[in-house]
Structure formats: structure tokens, C-alpha cells
Design an enzyme around this catalytic site. Structure first.
Site, mmCIF file in Angstrom:
data_model
loop_
_atom_site.group_PDB
_atom_site.id
_atom_site.type_symbol
_atom_site.label_atom_id
_atom_site.label_comp_id
_atom_site.label_asym_id
_atom_site.label_seq_id
_atom_site.Cartn_x
_atom_site.Cartn_y
_atom_site.Cartn_z
ATOM 1 C CE LYS A 1 -4.746 8.637 9.514
ATOM 2 N NZ LYS A 1 -4.512 8.015 10.830
ATOM 3 C CD1 TRP B 1 -10.937 3.195 12.794
ATOM 4 C CD2 TRP B 1 -11.325 3.667 10.638
ATOM 5 N NE1 TRP B 1 -10.830 4.549 12.624
ATOM 6 C CE2 TRP B 1 -11.058 4.871 11.331
ATOM 7 C CE3 TRP B 1 -11.590 3.711 9.270
ATOM 8 C CZ2 TRP B 1 -11.065 6.113 10.689
ATOM 9 C CZ3 TRP B 1 -11.596 4.943 8.634
ATOM 10 C CH2 TRP B 1 -11.333 6.132 9.323
ATOM 11 N N GLY C 1 -6.819 -2.837 14.092
ATOM 12 C CA GLY C 1 -8.149 -3.402 13.861
ATOM 13 C C GLY C 1 -9.324 -2.672 14.493
ATOM 14 C CG ASP D 1 -2.129 -2.167 8.116
ATOM 15 O OD1 ASP D 1 -2.851 -1.246 8.570
ATOM 16 O OD2 ASP D 1 -0.881 -2.117 8.135
ATOM 17 C CG ASP E 1 2.028 -0.860 -0.580
ATOM 18 O OD1 ASP E 1 1.109 -0.009 -0.608
ATOM 19 O OD2 ASP E 1 3.231 -0.567 -0.678
ATOM 20 C CG ASP F 1 -7.414 5.570 10.590
ATOM 21 O OD1 ASP F 1 -7.334 6.806 10.443
ATOM 22 O OD2 ASP F 1 -7.234 5.004 11.692
HETATM 23 C C1 LIG Z 1 -3.405 4.848 12.167
HETATM 24 S S1 LIG Z 1 -3.062 3.214 11.688
HETATM 25 C C2 LIG Z 1 -4.669 2.562 11.401
HETATM 26 C C3 LIG Z 1 -5.456 2.263 12.653
HETATM 27 C C4 LIG Z 1 -6.707 1.481 12.363
HETATM 28 N N1 LIG Z 1 -7.669 2.236 11.589
HETATM 29 C C5 LIG Z 1 -7.374 1.020 13.634
HETATM 30 O O1 LIG Z 1 -8.447 1.539 13.963
HETATM 31 O O2 LIG Z 1 -6.850 0.128 14.288
HETATM 32 C C6 LIG Z 1 -2.456 3.411 10.048
HETATM 33 C C7 LIG Z 1 -2.142 2.126 9.342
HETATM 34 O O3 LIG Z 1 -1.915 2.387 7.962
HETATM 35 C C8 LIG Z 1 -1.082 1.338 7.490
HETATM 36 N N2 LIG Z 1 -0.527 1.678 6.169
HETATM 37 C C9 LIG Z 1 0.262 2.724 5.844
HETATM 38 N N3 LIG Z 1 0.583 2.686 4.541
HETATM 39 C C10 LIG Z 1 -0.033 1.602 4.011
HETATM 40 C C11 LIG Z 1 -0.079 1.035 2.704
HETATM 41 N N4 LIG Z 1 0.578 1.594 1.668
HETATM 42 N N5 LIG Z 1 -0.793 -0.099 2.514
HETATM 43 C C12 LIG Z 1 -1.447 -0.680 3.562
HETATM 44 N N6 LIG Z 1 -1.447 -0.176 4.825
HETATM 45 C C13 LIG Z 1 -0.747 0.944 5.054
HETATM 46 C C14 LIG Z 1 -0.037 1.218 8.583
HETATM 47 O O4 LIG Z 1 0.631 -0.028 8.519
HETATM 48 C C15 LIG Z 1 -0.895 1.393 9.847
HETATM 49 O O5 LIG Z 1 -1.237 0.163 10.404
#
Ligand SMILES: C[S@@+](CC[C@H](N)C(=O)[O-])C[C@H]1O[C@@H](n2cnc3c(N)ncnc32)[C@H](O)[C@@H]1O
Length: 197
Positions: free
Chosen positions: A150, A56, A54, A71, A87, A110
């Protein structure tokens, strides 16, 4: 960059995140991107993809009137943030977003895949996620809206960048200071969405 310096930097942002009450160091990446490119409009609507835990969303909610965070993983509540567990590559998730907003001023992503250690595979998965983030941006952004995403650099990256350039006025690849130097992650920052029919 030496390993020593990289670790110092990690540690610095970890402490800063604690000090400012951010859930993740990544909050500083969005802050740095916003300071440079002015991505988050005051009182706008933001869709935050790959939002958990969370960081961002916390930053976005300081500017926006409404944030929709998505997420795969659960996320603790944040004021002004509607959380959807889903997803982003599935149409059913897009339908759930539509229950809350018709249009957005910014779509920020992200999201990143679980790292397998096989770079070719990880990069391909990252691009797959980015293509869906772009699809969501095209579905929800108002004319002139902004997109941040990203991406892991690699073979498929130039083609993805081309796709983004087709529908935004200004597109840059940016590595925020808070990203680790050795990391292959980069942020595509795109401003001025133009609907193409
Ligand atoms: C680096 S973390 C994000 C950190 C977040 N921006 C923060 O500031 O707290 C990457 C996130 O992408 C999510 N993620 C990866 N593939 C996904 C998808 N297909 N759908 C939704 N979320 C996804 C992961 O569950 C993970 O929580």
C-alpha cells in the site's frame, strides 16, 4: 462518489467483515487483489507487514502454510500465523523474521503511517515504509515471488514504482473496490520477482 455512497460502502464492508469473522474491513482489499492477480500461492509462505489487527493475515492464512505477521502494535493470535511485534524499518526486525523463515512466496504490506493531516509529510512517511517493505521483499522472496504494497500517491510515488519495476516481471497500480474512492491510497501489485545482482 458522493459522501453518502462512500459511507454506504464503508458500512457494507464493515458488516461483511463481521459476517465473515474478519477483524478488519481491509481483509476484502486483499481478497479482491488476490482474486484479480492471484497473489497467494496454495501452501506458500507469506510475510505480512503492518499486519495488525490481522485481517490480511486471516486471509493469507487460508492459502498459506505459514504466515509471518509484523506490526508495531500487538495482534491477537491467528492459527498458522507467527507474530513479531516490531518496526519494519529496523534491521533488528529483519533478523527476527529470519529466525522463522529463509524464503517467502509473497510479501504483502498494508502498513501505513499515523496520519498527521499534512499530506506531504504523510506521503513521505508512506514511501519510507514502502521502501523498507520492498527491501524485505528483496531479502526474502523466492524467484517468481509476489509483492503487494500500500502506498499513498504523490510526489515520490513514480520513483518508488520504478524501483519495484526493476525487479518484478509484472507491476500494476491497483485500487481495490473495497478502498474508498476518495482515498489516495493505492496498491502496487508486483508479480514474478527476479533477483538482480
Ligand atoms: C491499515 S493498518 C493494517 C491493517 C491490516 N492489514 C489488517 O488487515 O488488519 C496499518 C498498520 O501498519 C502498522 N505500521 C505502520 N508503520 C509500521 C512500521 N514501521 N512497522 C510495522 N508496522 C507498522 C500500524 O501499526 C498499523 O497496524
Amino acid at each position: 462518489m458522493t459522501r453518502w455512497y462512500a459511507e454506504r460502502k464503508r458500512d457494507y464492508y464493515y458488516k461483511e467483515a463481521k459476517k465473515h469473522g474478519y477483524r478488519a474491513r481491509s481483509a476484502f482489499k486483499l481478497l479482491q487483489i488476490h482474486r484479480r492477480y492471484n497473489i497467494l500461492k496454495k501452501n506458500g509462505i507469506v510475510i505480512d507487514l503492518g499486519a495488525s489487527p490481522g485481517g490480511w493475515s486471516q486471509v493469507a492464512s487460508k492459502f498459506a502454510s505459514k504466515v509471518i505477521a509484523v506490526d508495531l502494535q500487538p495482534m491477537q493470535p491467528i492459527e498458522n500465523v507467527i507474530f513479531i511485534q516490531g518496526d519494519i524499518t529496523e534491521d533488528s526486525t529483519i533478523e527476527k523474521i529470519k529466525e522463522h523463515v529463509e524464503e517467502a512466496d509473497a510479501v504483502i504490506s498494508d502498513a501505513s503511517p499515523n496520519i498527521s493531516g499534512n499530506y506531504t509529510l504523510d506521503q513521505a512517511r508512506s514511501i519510507w515504509i514502502c521502501q523498507h517493505a520492498l527491501k524485505i521483499a528483496k531479502e526474502f522472496l523466492r524467484e517468481g515471488g509476489n509483492f503487494v504494497c500500500k502506498v499513498f500517491e504523490g510526489e515520490d510515488y513514480p520513483e518508488f514504482l520504478k524501483d519495484v519495476k526493476r525487479c518484478f516481471r509484472m507491476v500494476k497500480s491497483h485500487a481495490p473496490q473495497a478502498s474508498r474512492k476518495k482515498s489516495s491510497e493505492i496498491y502496487v501489485v508486483a508479480k514474478g520477482y527476479t533477483k538482480i545482482f
